[in-house]
Motif scaffolding. Structure first.
Motif, PDB file in Angstrom:
ATOM      1  N   PRO A 129      37.248  24.236  32.014  1.00 35.80           N
ATOM      2  CA  PRO A 129      38.659  24.517  32.339  1.00 35.80           C
ATOM      3  C   PRO A 129      38.938  25.973  32.710  1.00 35.80           C
ATOM      4  O   PRO A 129      39.848  26.597  32.154  1.00 35.80           O
ATOM      5  N   GLY A 183      34.017  18.289  36.243  1.00 37.84           N
ATOM      6  CA  GLY A 183      35.234  18.799  36.881  1.00 37.84           C
ATOM      7  C   GLY A 183      35.812  19.978  36.122  1.00 37.84           C
ATOM      8  O   GLY A 183      35.142  20.641  35.340  1.00 37.84           O
ATOM      9  N   GLY A 184      37.094  20.208  36.333  1.00 40.15           N
ATOM     10  CA  GLY A 184      37.672  21.398  35.681  1.00 40.15           C
ATOM     11  C   GLY A 184      39.175  21.387  35.760  1.00 40.15           C
ATOM     12  O   GLY A 184      39.784  20.332  35.736  1.00 40.15           O
ATOM     13  N   PHE A 214      47.095  21.684  35.308  1.00 42.43           N
ATOM     14  CA  PHE A 214      45.972  21.463  34.385  1.00 42.43           C
ATOM     15  C   PHE A 214      45.927  22.577  33.336  1.00 42.43           C
ATOM     16  O   PHE A 214      46.690  23.531  33.403  1.00 42.43           O
ATOM     17  N   GLY A 230      34.339  18.797  31.406  1.00 45.89           N
ATOM     18  CA  GLY A 230      35.339  19.719  31.962  1.00 45.89           C
ATOM     19  C   GLY A 230      35.022  21.183  31.691  1.00 45.89           C
ATOM     20  O   GLY A 230      34.700  21.569  30.570  1.00 45.89           O
ATOM     21  N   GLY A 247      39.801  17.487  27.366  1.00 39.96           N
ATOM     22  CA  GLY A 247      39.395  16.183  27.924  1.00 39.96           C
ATOM     23  C   GLY A 247      40.040  15.029  27.154  1.00 39.96           C
ATOM     24  O   GLY A 247      40.284  15.124  25.958  1.00 39.96           O
ATOM     25  N   GLU A 274      32.625  19.028  40.970  1.00 35.13           N
ATOM     26  CA  GLU A 274      33.716  19.718  41.656  1.00 35.13           C
ATOM     27  C   GLU A 274      33.292  21.152  41.899  1.00 35.13           C
ATOM     28  O   GLU A 274      33.082  21.901  40.949  1.00 35.13           O
ATOM     29  N   LYS A 334      42.945  21.554  23.440  1.00 32.77           N
ATOM     30  CA  LYS A 334      43.003  22.134  24.788  1.00 32.77           C
ATOM     31  C   LYS A 334      42.491  23.570  24.828  1.00 32.77           C
ATOM     32  O   LYS A 334      41.995  24.025  25.852  1.00 32.77           O
ATOM     33  N   TYR A 375      32.893  12.380  31.669  1.00 34.33           N
ATOM     34  CA  TYR A 375      33.555  13.518  32.306  1.00 34.33           C
ATOM     35  C   TYR A 375      33.196  14.783  31.528  1.00 34.33           C
ATOM     36  O   TYR A 375      33.230  14.788  30.289  1.00 34.33           O
ATOM     37  N   SER A 381      34.951  11.888  27.511  1.00 35.34           N
ATOM     38  CA  SER A 381      35.140  13.243  28.053  1.00 35.34           C
ATOM     39  C   SER A 381      34.546  14.294  27.140  1.00 35.34           C
ATOM     40  O   SER A 381      34.723  14.227  25.919  1.00 35.34           O
TER      41      SER A 381
END
Ligand code: SF4
Length: 474
Positions: free
Chosen positions: A162, A213-214, A173, A160, A432, A247, A453, A158, A427
């Motif tokens: 964000p 993704g995000g 999220f 991310g 992640g 995404e 994060k 994965y 991730s």
């Protein structure tokens, strides 16, 4: 105050789960009692004694008949599940509410579906409503079919990003608003690419899927997006993965150049997520695009050869009527995406309401949500879609489900592997969660490795983060 005395067992977690289902509040545990600050008074005893389990209402709700105040069985389930089941039945009678998933409060009902012989067993044992029992059973079979093509020791990646163009009102999220962080985005992309450089050469597990993704990865501007995607696929470890999903969640971030970048990298699977096609709701929840933006982005992606497009919809968005939800879904079906994911948004925490208000609102919520979810499952089935993954939400009244539907064999292996805790996930990016799955003797052990994060902290600590992940996957 709702007090539940646990006698002869310490199934506090299970008891708390049922209390959370009915109240939306996480209760506390003190001296063997579970306490929940609700605006009514009741005391319940949950007793495990030899081969018997008994759940008894000893104070409060005088209107309940003596037969309804006490449940006693010699259980066929382990004690931890039986105390839950009995408490569910008793609270249903006290509060006059029945939830579609009965006493199955876990987020993965399809796992329990795998333990029984037929769908009716879920209804008989766990008070799951018939249609939900069928849904769980059918989805479990499809999950198993999809996983049969995946190695148990495989790894799923994965990545991310964000950041989003704006923050949706319901977002849970870690996504930040990209317009306020413009200067940070290039350094963030560089940090993710460095993390991939450092970690991937040390990974020995076979990598099967990649999910970007995000947030919303397509929020990056065209040049930065191209640098990011080209950088990701410069890693030989990611060249031959069997499934790649990106995404492109917010339609207002999609441009022909970004889709071209994805196609050049060989990507054929993307998500374009309107959540609703009602413009008034889109405005209300802070999504700065219209239904037409979504339809245009969808048609463009189709024209450019994306073979699998997923679209997400949310049932229960603020002030949206069942009619508006049903209209959105019907219009999406007409566009013909291969995957449609229907999420549920439930209202949380009702601690400041009276018992009557709780009962009334729960019934209202449930009936509105029921109309939407029942319509979704029936219209999607008629249109040839089959459910292929399912999970529920915790801490929401009713604990409604999220279901991914597919047409043909187009379901997303990453979703099944990740949501079902069936395969290990590595991730990359801020926020992640990596996890390792250790299956042994039918029991699954899971170890988790969270990542910081905050994007600025992530960028600063990339060496340290990478080393931690390398050790985690040794
Ligand atoms: S698009 Fe998704 S991640 Fe971004 S703000 Fe909205 S809900 Fe959150």
């Amino acid at each position: 105050m709702l007090t539940i005395r646990c006698i002869g067992h310490t199934c506090f977690y299970q008891i708390s789960d049922i209390v959370r289902l009915f109240t939306g509040i996480i209760p506390t545990e003190k001296d063997g009692c579970i306490l929940s600050d609700v605006p009514y008074s009741a005391t319940i005893e949950s007793i495990s004694e030899g081969p018997r389990v008994v759940t008894r209402l000893v104070e409060g709700f005088p209107e309940l008949s003596p037969e309804d105040r006490s449940i006693e069985t010699v259980p066929e389930l382990p004690v931890s599940r039986e105390v839950k089941r009995q408490l569910y039945i008793l609270l249903s009678k006290m509060l006059e509410v029945h939830y579609p998933w009965g006493s199955l409060t876990g987020i993965r009902p399809t796992q329990v579906a795998g333990e029984v012989e037929k769908a009716e067993d879920l209804s008989r044992i766990y008070n799951v409503r018939e249609d939900k029992a069928e849904l769980a059973f059918l989805t479990h079979q499809e999950e198993e079919r999809i996983l049969s093509d995946s190695k148990e020791e495989s790894l799923h990646i994965y990545i991310g990003i964000p950041f989003c163009p704006s923050r949706c009102a319901y977002c849970s999220f870690v996504a930040q608003e990209a317009p306020k962080k413009r200067d940070l985005l290039p350094s963030y992309v560089d940090a993710v690419l460095s993390e991939l450089d450092l970690v991937l050469p040390n990974i020995t597990h076979p990598i099967e899927t990649l999910y970007i993704g995000g947030g919303t990865p397509t929020v990056l501007d065209e040049a930065l997006f191209e640098r990011f995607i080209t950088g990701v696929f410069s890693h030989p470890e990611l060249k031959d993965v069997k499934e790649v999903t990106v995404e492109a969640g917010r339609p207002d971030t999609i441009t022909e150049a970004k889709l071209q970048t994805l196609r050049k990298a060989g990507i054929t699977r993307i998500c374009i997520n309107p959540q609703t096609l009602c413009d008034a709701t889109l405005l209300r929840v802070g999504r700065k695009h219209t239904a037409k933006d979504f339809e245009d982005a969808f048609q463009l992606a189709r024209k450019m050869g994306f073979a699998v497009i997923n679209t997400d919809l949310i049932a229960g968005l603020p002030k949206e009527t069942p009619e508006e939800f049903c209209d959105s879904l019907s219009r999406i079906i007409e566009l013909g995406p291969e995957n449609i994911t229907v999420h549920s948004l439930s209202k949380k925490r009702r601690s400041d309401l009276s018992r009557e208000e709780i009962v009334m609102l729960q019934k209202e919520d449930l009936s509105k949500m029921e109309k939407m979810l029942t319509f979704a499952s029936s219209v999607l089935s008629k249109a040839g879609y089959v459910p292929y993954y399912l999970y529920k939400q915790k801490d929401t009244l009713g604990g409604h489900e999220n279901v991914g539907y597919q047409k043909g064999n187009t379901g997303c292996l990453y979703n099944v592997a990740m949501m079902g805790d069936k395969r290990s996930v590595l991730s990359f990016g801020a926020g992640g969660m990596s996890k390792r799955i250790f299956p042994s003797d039918g029991q699954v052990r899971i170890e988790r490795c969270p990542c910081v994060k905050e994007p600025t902290q992530y960028i600063r600590s990339i060496e340290e983060i990478a080393q931690k992940k390398i050790r985690f996957f040794e």
